[in-house]
Design a protein around this motif. Structure first.
Motif, PDB file in Angstrom:
ATOM      1  N   GLN A   6       0.842  -1.193   0.000  1.00  0.00           N
ATOM      2  CA  GLN A   6       0.000   0.000   0.000  1.00  0.00           C
ATOM      3  C   GLN A   6       0.878   1.245   0.000  1.00  0.00           C
ATOM      4  O   GLN A   6       1.961   1.274   0.589  1.00  0.00           O
ATOM      5  CB  GLN A   6      -0.910   0.015   1.226  1.00  0.00           C
ATOM      6  CG  GLN A   6      -1.983  -1.057   1.170  1.00  0.00           C
ATOM      7  CD  GLN A   6      -2.946  -0.957   2.334  1.00  0.00           C
ATOM      8  OE1 GLN A   6      -3.063  -1.885   3.130  1.00  0.00           O
ATOM      9  NE2 GLN A   6      -3.638   0.178   2.436  1.00  0.00           N
ATOM     10  N   SER A   7       0.392   2.261  -0.677  1.00  0.00           N
ATOM     11  CA  SER A   7       1.118   3.529  -0.698  1.00  0.00           C
ATOM     12  C   SER A   7       0.134   4.688  -0.663  1.00  0.00           C
ATOM     13  O   SER A   7      -1.008   4.550  -1.135  1.00  0.00           O
ATOM     14  CB  SER A   7       1.985   3.600  -1.965  1.00  0.00           C
ATOM     15  OG  SER A   7       1.177   3.503  -3.133  1.00  0.00           O
ATOM     16  N   PRO A   8       0.564   5.841  -0.072  1.00  0.00           N
ATOM     17  CA  PRO A   8       1.807   5.958   0.682  1.00  0.00           C
ATOM     18  C   PRO A   8       1.671   5.286   2.051  1.00  0.00           C
ATOM     19  O   PRO A   8       0.561   5.014   2.489  1.00  0.00           O
ATOM     20  CB  PRO A   8       1.942   7.480   0.840  1.00  0.00           C
ATOM     21  CG  PRO A   8       0.515   7.948   0.915  1.00  0.00           C
ATOM     22  CD  PRO A   8      -0.253   7.052  -0.020  1.00  0.00           C
ATOM     23  N   PRO A   9       2.762   5.023   2.740  1.00  0.00           N
ATOM     24  CA  PRO A   9       2.672   4.445   4.081  1.00  0.00           C
ATOM     25  C   PRO A   9       2.116   5.424   5.106  1.00  0.00           C
ATOM     26  O   PRO A   9       1.430   5.004   6.042  1.00  0.00           O
ATOM     27  CB  PRO A   9       4.113   4.057   4.422  1.00  0.00           C
ATOM     28  CG  PRO A   9       4.962   4.817   3.470  1.00  0.00           C
ATOM     29  CD  PRO A   9       4.143   5.063   2.247  1.00  0.00           C
ATOM     30  N   ASP A  10       2.400   6.692   4.931  1.00  0.00           N
ATOM     31  CA  ASP A  10       1.914   7.727   5.834  1.00  0.00           C
ATOM     32  C   ASP A  10       1.424   8.912   5.021  1.00  0.00           C
ATOM     33  O   ASP A  10       2.021   9.249   3.990  1.00  0.00           O
ATOM     34  CB  ASP A  10       3.020   8.183   6.791  1.00  0.00           C
ATOM     35  CG  ASP A  10       3.542   7.063   7.650  1.00  0.00           C
ATOM     36  OD1 ASP A  10       4.622   6.523   7.336  1.00  0.00           O
ATOM     37  OD2 ASP A  10       2.857   6.712   8.627  1.00  0.00           O
ATOM     38  N   LEU A  11       0.368   9.540   5.531  1.00  0.00           N
ATOM     39  CA  LEU A  11      -0.212  10.677   4.826  1.00  0.00           C
ATOM     40  C   LEU A  11      -0.772  11.649   5.849  1.00  0.00           C
ATOM     41  O   LEU A  11      -1.504  11.244   6.757  1.00  0.00           O
ATOM     42  CB  LEU A  11      -1.322  10.173   3.902  1.00  0.00           C
ATOM     43  CG  LEU A  11      -1.982  11.130   2.921  1.00  0.00           C
ATOM     44  CD1 LEU A  11      -0.953  11.745   1.991  1.00  0.00           C
ATOM     45  CD2 LEU A  11      -3.053  10.393   2.126  1.00  0.00           C
ATOM     46  N   LEU A  21      -5.448   6.621  -1.990  1.00  0.00           N
ATOM     47  CA  LEU A  21      -4.624   5.568  -1.417  1.00  0.00           C
ATOM     48  C   LEU A  21      -4.583   4.421  -2.421  1.00  0.00           C
ATOM     49  O   LEU A  21      -5.601   4.096  -3.055  1.00  0.00           O
ATOM     50  CB  LEU A  21      -5.215   5.084  -0.083  1.00  0.00           C
ATOM     51  CG  LEU A  21      -4.996   5.924   1.162  1.00  0.00           C
ATOM     52  CD1 LEU A  21      -5.488   7.345   1.001  1.00  0.00           C
ATOM     53  CD2 LEU A  21      -5.669   5.256   2.362  1.00  0.00           C
ATOM     54  N   CYS A  23      -3.403   0.351  -3.506  1.00  0.00           N
ATOM     55  CA  CYS A  23      -3.128  -1.021  -3.063  1.00  0.00           C
ATOM     56  C   CYS A  23      -2.707  -1.817  -4.298  1.00  0.00           C
ATOM     57  O   CYS A  23      -3.498  -1.962  -5.233  1.00  0.00           O
ATOM     58  CB  CYS A  23      -4.395  -1.613  -2.438  1.00  0.00           C
ATOM     59  SG  CYS A  23      -4.312  -3.376  -2.050  1.00  0.00           S
ATOM     60  N   THR A 104      -1.954   2.209   5.198  1.00  0.00           N
ATOM     61  CA  THR A 104      -1.647   3.637   5.056  1.00  0.00           C
ATOM     62  C   THR A 104      -2.168   4.336   6.297  1.00  0.00           C
ATOM     63  O   THR A 104      -3.361   4.245   6.601  1.00  0.00           O
ATOM     64  CB  THR A 104      -2.309   4.245   3.807  1.00  0.00           C
ATOM     65  OG1 THR A 104      -1.708   3.708   2.626  1.00  0.00           O
ATOM     66  CG2 THR A 104      -2.154   5.763   3.810  1.00  0.00           C
ATOM     67  N   SER A 105      -1.256   5.011   7.007  1.00  0.00           N
ATOM     68  CA  SER A 105      -1.651   5.754   8.209  1.00  0.00           C
ATOM     69  C   SER A 105      -1.999   7.179   7.807  1.00  0.00           C
ATOM     70  O   SER A 105      -1.149   7.919   7.308  1.00  0.00           O
ATOM     71  CB  SER A 105      -0.507   5.749   9.222  1.00  0.00           C
ATOM     72  OG  SER A 105      -0.860   6.513  10.355  1.00  0.00           O
ATOM     73  N   LEU A 106      -3.259   7.539   8.006  1.00  0.00           N
ATOM     74  CA  LEU A 106      -3.754   8.860   7.613  1.00  0.00           C
ATOM     75  C   LEU A 106      -4.004   9.722   8.843  1.00  0.00           C
ATOM     76  O   LEU A 106      -4.677   9.284   9.781  1.00  0.00           O
ATOM     77  CB  LEU A 106      -5.046   8.722   6.811  1.00  0.00           C
ATOM     78  CG  LEU A 106      -5.767  10.020   6.458  1.00  0.00           C
ATOM     79  CD1 LEU A 106      -4.925  10.863   5.519  1.00  0.00           C
ATOM     80  CD2 LEU A 106      -7.134   9.729   5.833  1.00  0.00           C
TER      81      LEU A 106
END
Lengths: 110, 113
Positions: A6-11, A21, A23, A104-106
């Motif tokens: 998944q990208s990005p990992p952080d947002l 996001l 996948c 992805t951590s949002l």
């Protein structure tokens, strides 16, 4: 085994912004779901989408199985959208297993 | 319709002990799956039961086992606990026999000291 990236990992987003996001999966899959995990660990179903496009309010998702990817769109983000978003796929190559992506951590800031 | 429920929600054990976690699926769902979530390994599939039979199994040692009862309720057991078994254990149920949409419970947070 299959790789689900998944990208990005952080947002980090400002409230009201839009985001996409992604996948990617390395092999053919039998089904795909998107989840939102809240701070308490609960996985909330967003979409069950083996192919095509679905919309639910400010969220929509598109899966192109032949090209091995899925996209989750979040429009007009709100602080309550914060959390970790996971895609997960059913794979049958070595028995049936449900593989989760890396997430992805949002964070949505007011 | 009530969602998936898991008990207990929190658990603290010591190394070497064993633990049993319980999961009640959504009414009418016959498939129950278990998952382990850790910061290092992410979310990993443990096993899946349908009509009291284990149909699929992930790559976990034999210390991890489960069963399903005739009312579709499921339990998972971890024997000889290790520090690395500390995790959030999630249960999911599905109506469909195969590749069905998964609905998750709130999880059991296990800490092994």
């Amino acid at each position: 085994g299959i790789q689900v990236e998944q990208s990005p990992p952080d947002l980090i987003l400002q409230e009201g912004a839009n985001s996409t996001l992604r996948c990617n999966f390395s092999d053919s899959v039998n089904n795909l779901q998107w989840f939102h995990q809240n701070p308490w660990g609960q996985l909330i179903n967003l979409f069950y989408i083996p192919s095509g496009t679905k919309q639910n309010g400010r969220l929509s998702a598109t899966t192109v199985a032949t090209e091995r990817y899925s996209l989750l769109y979040i429009s007009s983000s709100q602080t309550t959208d914060s959390g970790v978003y996971f895609c997960a796929v059913w794979v049958s190559e070595t028995g049936n297993q449900f593989y989760f992506g890396t997430g992805t951590s949002l964070t949505v800031i007011p | 319709k009530a969602g998936v429920t898991q008990t207990p929600r929190y658990l603290i054990k010591t190394r070497g002990q064993q633990v049993t976690l319980s999961c009640s699926p959504i009414s009418g769902h016959r498939s129950v799956s278990w998952y382990q979530q850790t910061p290092g390994q992410g979310l990993q599939f443990l096993f899946e039961y349908f009509s009291e039979t284990q149909r699929n199994k992930g790559n976990f040692p034999g210390r991890f086992s489960g069963r399903q009862f005739s009312n579709s309720r499921s339990e998972m057991n971890v024997s000889t606990l290790e520090l690395g078994d500390s995790a959030l254990y999630l249960c999911a149920s599905s109506r469909q026999e195969i590749y069905g949409e998964q609905f998750f419970g709130p999880g059991t947070r296990l800490t092994v000291l």
